[in-house]
Design a protein around this motif. Structure first.
Motif, PDB file in Angstrom:
ATOM      1  N   PRO A  42       0.827  -1.212   0.000  1.00 52.42           N
ATOM      2  CA  PRO A  42       0.000   0.000   0.000  1.00 52.42           C
ATOM      3  C   PRO A  42       0.855   1.253   0.000  1.00 52.42           C
ATOM      4  CG  PRO A  42      -0.776  -1.575   1.630  1.00 52.42           C
ATOM      5  CD  PRO A  42       0.534  -2.079   1.148  1.00 52.42           C
ATOM      6  N   ARG A  43       0.250   2.359  -0.431  1.00 52.95           N
ATOM      7  CA  ARG A  43       0.957   3.633  -0.434  1.00 52.95           C
ATOM      8  C   ARG A  43       1.339   4.021   0.990  1.00 52.95           C
ATOM      9  NH1 ARG A  43       0.896   7.283  -4.543  1.00 52.95           N
ATOM     10  NH2 ARG A  43      -0.035   6.603  -6.504  1.00 52.95           N
ATOM     11  N   ALA A  44       2.491   4.645   1.126  1.00 49.22           N
ATOM     12  CA  ALA A  44       2.980   5.016   2.459  1.00 49.22           C
ATOM     13  C   ALA A  44       2.038   5.990   3.150  1.00 49.22           C
ATOM     14  CB  ALA A  44       4.379   5.626   2.358  1.00 49.22           C
ATOM     15  N   GLU A  45       1.302   6.834   2.366  1.00 50.14           N
ATOM     16  CA  GLU A  45       0.417   7.805   3.001  1.00 50.14           C
ATOM     17  C   GLU A  45      -0.746   7.120   3.698  1.00 50.14           C
ATOM     18  OE1 GLU A  45       0.472   8.331  -0.918  1.00 50.14           O
ATOM     19  OE2 GLU A  45       2.537   8.420  -0.194  1.00 50.14           O
ATOM     20  N   GLY A  46      -1.165   5.965   3.186  1.00 54.50           N
ATOM     21  CA  GLY A  46      -2.311   5.288   3.778  1.00 54.50           C
ATOM     22  C   GLY A  46      -1.955   4.307   4.867  1.00 54.50           C
ATOM     23  N   LEU A  47      -0.667   4.070   5.084  1.00 50.59           N
ATOM     24  CA  LEU A  47      -0.277   3.087   6.083  1.00 50.59           C
ATOM     25  C   LEU A  47      -0.475   3.588   7.495  1.00 50.59           C
ATOM     26  CD1 LEU A  47       2.976   1.676   4.458  1.00 50.59           C
ATOM     27  CD2 LEU A  47       0.766   0.562   4.654  1.00 50.59           C
ATOM     28  N   ASP A  48      -0.284   4.880   7.729  1.00 50.78           N
ATOM     29  CA  ASP A  48      -0.387   5.387   9.094  1.00 50.78           C
ATOM     30  C   ASP A  48      -1.805   5.283   9.617  1.00 50.78           C
ATOM     31  OD1 ASP A  48       2.277   5.998   9.089  1.00 50.78           O
ATOM     32  OD2 ASP A  48       1.974   8.054   8.388  1.00 50.78           O
ATOM     33  N   GLY A  49      -2.787   5.519   8.752  1.00 51.81           N
ATOM     34  CA  GLY A  49      -4.157   5.507   9.234  1.00 51.81           C
ATOM     35  C   GLY A  49      -4.798   4.136   9.194  1.00 51.81           C
ATOM     36  N   ALA A  50      -4.674   3.446   8.058  1.00 48.24           N
ATOM     37  CA  ALA A  50      -5.391   2.183   7.894  1.00 48.24           C
ATOM     38  C   ALA A  50      -4.538   0.970   8.208  1.00 48.24           C
ATOM     39  CB  ALA A  50      -5.918   2.078   6.463  1.00 48.24           C
ATOM     40  N   GLY A  51      -3.215   1.079   8.084  1.00 50.83           N
ATOM     41  CA  GLY A  51      -2.355  -0.058   8.348  1.00 50.83           C
ATOM     42  C   GLY A  51      -2.413  -1.131   7.273  1.00 50.83           C
ATOM     43  N   GLY A  52      -2.896  -0.791   6.079  1.00 48.68           N
ATOM     44  CA  GLY A  52      -2.954  -1.766   5.005  1.00 48.68           C
ATOM     45  C   GLY A  52      -4.258  -2.533   5.028  1.00 48.68           C
ATOM     46  N   PRO A  53      -4.573  -3.251   3.959  1.00 45.34           N
ATOM     47  CA  PRO A  53      -5.817  -4.005   3.896  1.00 45.34           C
ATOM     48  C   PRO A  53      -5.801  -5.199   4.835  1.00 45.34           C
ATOM     49  CG  PRO A  53      -4.445  -4.481   1.996  1.00 45.34           C
ATOM     50  CD  PRO A  53      -3.769  -3.367   2.737  1.00 45.34           C
ATOM     51  N   ALA A  54      -7.003  -5.670   5.188  1.00 42.81           N
ATOM     52  CA  ALA A  54      -7.088  -6.844   6.053  1.00 42.81           C
ATOM     53  C   ALA A  54      -6.504  -8.056   5.334  1.00 42.81           C
ATOM     54  CB  ALA A  54      -8.546  -7.095   6.428  1.00 42.81           C
ATOM     55  N   PHE A  55      -5.782  -8.893   6.069  1.00 44.79           N
ATOM     56  CA  PHE A  55      -5.126 -10.077   5.528  1.00 44.79           C
ATOM     57  C   PHE A  55      -4.160  -9.710   4.411  1.00 44.79           C
ATOM     58  CE2 PHE A  55      -9.341 -11.454   7.008  1.00 44.79           C
ATOM     59  CZ  PHE A  55      -8.945 -12.274   8.031  1.00 44.79           C
ATOM     60  N   GLY A  56      -3.598  -8.521   4.452  1.00 42.23           N
ATOM     61  CA  GLY A  56      -2.662  -8.088   3.441  1.00 42.23           C
ATOM     62  C   GLY A  56      -1.232  -8.254   3.905  1.00 42.23           C
ATOM     63  N   PRO A  57      -0.293  -7.630   3.184  1.00 45.91           N
ATOM     64  CA  PRO A  57       1.125  -7.797   3.513  1.00 45.91           C
ATOM     65  C   PRO A  57       1.620  -6.872   4.615  1.00 45.91           C
ATOM     66  CG  PRO A  57       0.901  -6.443   1.565  1.00 45.91           C
ATOM     67  CD  PRO A  57      -0.495  -6.848   1.947  1.00 45.91           C
ATOM     68  N   CYS A  58       0.795  -5.958   5.124  1.00 49.02           N
ATOM     69  CA  CYS A  58       1.250  -4.940   6.073  1.00 49.02           C
ATOM     70  C   CYS A  58       0.445  -4.995   7.360  1.00 49.02           C
ATOM     71  CB  CYS A  58       1.141  -3.543   5.465  1.00 49.02           C
ATOM     72  SG  CYS A  58       2.072  -3.335   3.930  1.00 49.02           S
ATOM     73  N   GLY A  59       1.032  -4.430   8.401  1.00 42.93           N
ATOM     74  CA  GLY A  59       0.360  -4.331   9.695  1.00 42.93           C
ATOM     75  C   GLY A  59       1.042  -3.288  10.550  1.00 42.93           C
ATOM     76  N   ARG A  60       0.302  -2.789  11.536  1.00 42.50           N
ATOM     77  CA  ARG A  60       0.833  -1.780  12.454  1.00 42.50           C
ATOM     78  C   ARG A  60       1.359  -2.444  13.724  1.00 42.50           C
ATOM     79  NH1 ARG A  60      -3.777   2.616  13.103  1.00 42.50           N
ATOM     80  NH2 ARG A  60      -5.073   0.745  13.022  1.00 42.50           N
ATOM     81  N   LEU A  61       2.460  -1.920  14.234  1.00 39.85           N
ATOM     82  CA  LEU A  61       3.070  -2.408  15.467  1.00 39.85           C
ATOM     83  C   LEU A  61       3.112  -1.275  16.478  1.00 39.85           C
ATOM     84  CD1 LEU A  61       6.178  -4.315  14.033  1.00 39.85           C
ATOM     85  CD2 LEU A  61       3.870  -5.182  14.372  1.00 39.85           C
TER      86      LEU A  61
END
Length: 230
Positions: free
Chosen positions: A160-179
């Motif tokens: 996902p785009r870096a701008e959307g990672l801070d708020g959404a943390g990526g799509p569900a069951f996707g490659p990204c997550g918030r720690l």
């Protein structure tokens, strides 16, 4: 001199009455069973298992034929992996990240780590059998975003785009997550002691200020009752 016709006829009748050897029914059934191919079963392949042997190698090494899951074309970049469990160790400042392989040919993986705004930190390349990696140097109380990237000869998987990672943390069951790294217990204890000391100091200061004003200005005197005697 020709032989006796009766003797020849007797020999022919005798040989015709001798029973011929017949194959055993059990042996015939065993031969038929040996020639029947066994049904193919799925290979012992788990795309979330750490250090998983590629399925094609399992097919070649197994005594019987097994089936591998379908994969996308090797001429296309791989699909994004799926981020799994993330085990935090706040006191050590590290986290262990697990993921599952996509249904695509993969040559290597790596991790991307964001801390706030700016460019991410890129981890070292990991071979295609790896499904687990460690993040070190995490700060107590810090917030991060981690993504898993898969790559092959055709390219790398999307994130996902870096701008959307801070708020959404990526799509569900996707490659990204918030720690979110919790503060260390000693840090919390020191903070509680500091707050308690500050409150106690404020209370003492208020009491001292109150008594200083009382000594300086004196206490108000109560008036005598109107019916009191001299």
């Amino acid at each position: 001199m020709p032989g006796n016709p009766r003797l020849l006829w007797l020999l022919a009748v005798t040989f015709s009455l001798v029973p011929r050897a017949q194959p055993l029914a059990g042996d015939a059934e065993e031969e038929e069973q040996d020639e029947t191919p066994l049904p193919a079963v799925p290979c012992d392949y788990d795309r979330c298992r750490h250090l998983q042997v590629p399925c094609q190698e399992l097919q070649r090494a197994g005594p019987t034929t097994c089936l591998c899951p379908g994969l996308s074309s090797a001429t296309q970049p791989p699909d994004p992996p799926r981020l799994g469990e993330v085990r935090m160790e706040a006191e050590a400042g590290r986290a262990v990240v697990h993921w599952c392989a996509p249904f695509s040919p993969v040559h290597q993986y790596w991790l991307l780590l964001w801390e706030g705004a700016g460019a991410p930190q890129k981890g070292p390349p990991l071979n295609s059998t790896v499904r687990r990696a460690e993040l070190k140097g995490l700060k107590p109380g810090g917030a991060y975003v981690v993504c898993v990237v898969a790559a092959n000869a055709a390219g790398e998987s999307s994130v996902p785009r870096a701008e959307g990672l801070d708020g959404a943390g990526g799509p569900a069951f996707g490659p990204c997550g918030r720690l979110t790294v919790l503060p260390r217990p000693l840090t919390l204890l020191h903070g509680a002691v500091g707050v308690g000391s500050a409150l106690a100091l404020l209370s003492c200061s208020a009491l001292v200020w109150h008594f200083c004003l009382r000594e300086r200005w004196g206490c108000p005197r109560r008036g005598r009752p109107s019916g009191a005697g001299l």
